[in-house]
Design a protein around this motif. Structure first.
Motif, mmCIF file in Angstrom:
data_model
loop_
_atom_site.group_PDB
_atom_site.id
_atom_site.type_symbol
_atom_site.label_atom_id
_atom_site.label_comp_id
_atom_site.label_asym_id
_atom_site.label_seq_id
_atom_site.Cartn_x
_atom_site.Cartn_y
_atom_site.Cartn_z
ATOM 1 N N ARG A 62 6.828 -6.847 -6.145
ATOM 2 C CA ARG A 62 6.154 -6.968 -7.456
ATOM 3 C C ARG A 62 5.441 -5.690 -7.892
ATOM 4 N N GLY A 63 5.813 -4.590 -7.272
ATOM 5 C CA GLY A 63 5.308 -3.321 -7.811
ATOM 6 C C GLY A 63 4.500 -2.492 -6.840
ATOM 7 N N LEU A 64 5.047 -1.302 -6.521
ATOM 8 C CA LEU A 64 4.299 -0.319 -5.728
ATOM 9 C C LEU A 64 3.845 0.790 -6.680
ATOM 10 N N ARG A 65 2.802 1.501 -6.265
ATOM 11 C CA ARG A 65 2.357 2.649 -7.064
ATOM 12 C C ARG A 65 3.409 3.766 -6.931
ATOM 13 N N PHE A 66 3.576 4.553 -7.994
ATOM 14 C CA PHE A 66 4.583 5.614 -7.904
ATOM 15 C C PHE A 66 4.262 6.799 -8.813
ATOM 16 N N GLY A 67 4.902 7.942 -8.477
ATOM 17 C CA GLY A 67 4.816 9.161 -9.299
ATOM 18 C C GLY A 67 6.141 9.905 -9.206
ATOM 19 N N PHE A 68 6.268 10.967 -10.006
ATOM 20 C CA PHE A 68 7.529 11.734 -10.017
ATOM 21 C C PHE A 68 7.274 13.231 -9.865
ATOM 22 N N GLY A 117 0.814 -1.228 0.000
ATOM 23 C CA GLY A 117 0.000 0.000 0.000
ATOM 24 C C GLY A 117 0.844 1.272 0.000
ATOM 25 N N THR A 118 2.174 1.128 0.056
ATOM 26 C CA THR A 118 3.046 2.315 0.125
ATOM 27 C C THR A 118 3.174 2.950 -1.258
ATOM 28 N N PHE A 119 3.086 4.266 -1.299
ATOM 29 C CA PHE A 119 3.255 4.995 -2.562
ATOM 30 C C PHE A 119 4.670 5.579 -2.589
ATOM 31 N N ILE A 120 5.348 5.451 -3.728
ATOM 32 C CA ILE A 120 6.708 5.990 -3.868
ATOM 33 C C ILE A 120 6.659 7.235 -4.758
#
Ligand SMILES: NC(=O)c1ccc[n+]([C@@H]2O[C@H](COP(=O)([O-])OP(=O)(O)OC[C@H]3O[C@@H](n4cnc5c(N)ncnc54)[C@H](O)[C@@H]3O)[C@@H](O)[C@H]2O)c1
Length: 347
Positions: free
Chosen positions: A108-114, A84-87
């Motif tokens: 196997r994949g966390l949600r992320f943005g830049f 559930g952690t967002f990067i």
């Protein structure tokens, strides 16, 4: 602010041009966020980061490795990050490439943005969903296609960017105009002084136009099966100049674009006056357009860069400013032509 959408196979990416780092919180999902950044960006802008944990990495191409990613995994485990952690990666292209790759692969994949803090990251690196690291000296050899949920391009952050870093973004901007949009090329020509003083309205236009061009290409060919390779204009020789002349990426790409424009002229595609216009614009933006080169050393570097020995290369050439063609050229013919190559003198 302008919003441009990239519709990738892994999801939709919103590119928010002219949005600010201070507003980052309004794009974050409820729950926990961990920031990945570098020490310089954190020292300059850390007071605008969202509260919570930060993982800071070093700087420079040499740290874009699996070892750095491994250290990030260890810190994520220590911080008890879960699915559930967002990067959010806050920084230039290096932070983005590493943060995107670490986020895409951890558990196997966390949600992320830049938040893209360099001009190059805003117009190029953060757009398109390529995330990865170098491996055994080969650039971007290991990675994934995965779209960030959002990219904030805060133009105000460009004010602290060193001139050499700015040049890297400007070279990609000229590349976008050369391959896809003559009116955009005219606009850059007409606004050289405003670009130099980072005029907010002009920079908004440049970043938005470049992102529109790159996003359009990515939307049609996300995985580089064809059209996406036009984004390599100037980069085939550019990478070889970067290695042999030890130039910054932007400076090397500028020389690579002049070389590709000259080759386009040689192939009977581009008028000499157009080659001069491209070189003049690069020069106006303080990018190099001339260098003394050891043709053999450059060509050897070009060959090594291709990773596999190929008999022919697909060169991105121009048939006019604002339009490109991809032309297969036999390696031997290219080597023969480049053996005699001299950068054109400026009229
Ligand atoms: N994923 C892609 O599609 C893609 C496309 C193009 C380039 N790239 C990658 O991008 C990387 C280069 O990115 P880059 O040019 O942004 O360099 P970078 O990430 O190394 O940043 C350059 C320097 O500027 C500093 N910096 C960042 N923002 C700043 C600011 N606002 N003010 C002052 N200093 C700041 C950084 O700390 C760093 O020292 C390369 O590794 C390249 O391979 C990726």
């Amino acid at each position: 602010m302008q919003t441009i959408i990239v519709d990738g196979s892994t999801g939709r990416s919103q590119i928010l041009i002219g949005e600010t780092l201070s507003n980052l919180g309004s794009y974050l999902p409820a729950g926990r966020t961990i920031v990945i950044s570098d020490a310089r960006v954190a020292a300059l802008y850390g007071d605008r980061f969202p509260s919570g944990e930060r993982i800071l990495i070093g700087e420079g191409e040499a740290i874009k490795t699996l070892e750095t990613v491994s250290r990030i995994y260890q810190q994520l485990i220590q911080l008890e990050a879960d699915r559930g952690t967002f990067i959010v990666g806050i920084g230039g292209g290096i932070v983005g490439d590493i943060a995107g790759f670490a986020a895409s692969t951890f558990m196997r994949g966390l949600r992320f943005g830049f938040v893209a803090t360099t001009l190059l990251a805003q117009v190029d690196a953060s757009v398109g969903g390529k995330n990865g690291v170098n491996f055994h000296g080969y650039k971007n050899m290991v990675g994934v296609f995965n779209q960030p949920e959002f990219v904030i391009a805060d133009l105000d952050l460009l004010k602290t960017l060193p001139a050499a870093e700015l040049a890297g973004g400007l070279a990609e901007i000229v590349k976008h105009a050369c391959i896809a949009d003559a009116a955009y090329f005219d606009y850059i020509e007409a606004h050289g002084a405003a670009v130099e003083r980072l005029d907010p309205e002009v920079m908004l236009h440049l970043v938005a136009e470049s992102v529109r061009i790159k996003a359009g290409v990515v939307n049609r060919d996300e995985r580089e099966n064809g059209e996406r390779r036009i984004l390599n204009f100037g980069h085939t020789f550019g990478h070889a100049y970067e290695k042999t002349l030890r130039l910054s990426h932007g400076a090397a790409v500028a020389l690579g674009m002049v070389t590709a424009a000259e080759l386009s002229r040689e192939e009977g595609l581009l008028a000499p006056v157009e080659v001069q216009r491209i070189a003049a614009l690069l020069k106006r933006l303080k990018l190099p357009v001339h260098a003394e080169v050891d043709c053999q050393a450059v060509f050897d570097a070009l060959r090594r860069d291709k990773k596999r020995l190929r008999e022919q290369l697909h060169m991105v050439l121009l048939d006019r400013i604002g339009h490109c063609v991809v032309q297969p050229i036999a390696m031997l013919d290219l080597e023969r032509w480049f053996g005699q190559f001299r950068f054109p003198s400026m009229a």
